[in-house]
Design an enzyme around this catalytic site. Structure first.
Site: not given
Length: 252
Positions: A138, A151
């Site tokens: 990501s 995250y």
């Protein structure tokens, strides 16, 4: 002349989103596909029309990973896609279970699956036809933002693991790629934020990527000439410059 055997691709987190789209795209590209996910019914509904093999898999559970790997006879391509985010709490209010869940899925799960299937990847690879590992990361793997410590920390971990493997496997017939998407409209935000209404606001006023967009990038990466390794690919919508800088309501 002996017919070349079809290559086998394994995709984790394959019951929806990027994983499901990747399974479909790899099948279309001529691979035999083995899908792994916890939501078996959803996975089978995707697997049956494309003649893929669906096997239950919880990447957080080492026993589940080992049972899954035991059913994989051959692995030419491994797409480590299973992952996800939980919550947007600032660090001072961090939820223990959210953090534990993210680390177990995104980091330990990646390690469990890679460790279990790496011998089969290496056995299938050759200079003329190398095996390939794709880790779905990501932009959170190299950016930070308010409320994202949990995250971003796990995706920074994915990035570190991928780069370390690139060094550890240097000289072996295994290619390694990291795909780092920006905003992709899948179930990701629903799971993270807890409702479809809140998730819809993430993509309000702009055109996000789709799971199929990322699947297209994955298939392109694994079908390059054998001497080519796509180390990493960052993919964002035109309307997104960073995790927080998004142009909305401008027609993009």
């Amino acid at each position: 002349m002996t017919e070349r055997r079809k290559r086998t691709a394994v995709v984790t987190g394959a019951s929806s989103g990027i994983g499901a789209a990747t399974a479909v795209r790899l099948t279309e590209a001529g691979f035999d596909v083995i899908m792994g996910a916890r939501r078996v019914d959803k996975m089978r509904a995707i697997a049956e029309p494309i003649n893929a093999t669906a096997i239950p898999l919880d990447v957080r559970d080492r026993a589940s990973v080992e049972a899954f790997a035991a059913q994989v006879e051959r692995c030419d391509v491994l797409v480590n896609n299973a992952g996800g985010a939980l919550g947007l709490d600032p660090l001072a209010e961090a939820d223990d279970e959210h953090w534990r869940g993210m680390w177990e899925t995104n980091v330990l799960g990646l390690m469990f699956v890679t460790r279990a299937l790496l011998p089969k990847l290496e056995a299938s690879g050759a200079a003329s036809r190398p095996a390939h590992m794709v880790n779905v990361g990501s932009i959170a793997g190299f950016e930070t933002y308010h409320g994202g410590a949990g995250y971003t920390s796990v995706k920074h971990g994915v990035r570190a693991i991928t780069r370390t493997l690139r060094l550890e496997l240097l000289g072996k017939p295994i290619r390694i790629t990291e795909i780092d998407p920006g905003l992709v409209e899948t179930e990701f935000s629903i799971v993270r934020l807890g409702s479809e209404e809140r998730a819809a606001k993430v993509y309000d006023g702009m055109t996000p990527l789709t799971g199929d967009d990322i699947a297209d990038c994955i298939v392109w990466s694994v079908t390059r000439p054998p001497h080519v390794n796509i180390d990493e690919m960052v993919v964002r919508p035109v309307a997104q410059a960073t995790a927080r800088d998004v142009a909305r309501n401008v027609g993009l």
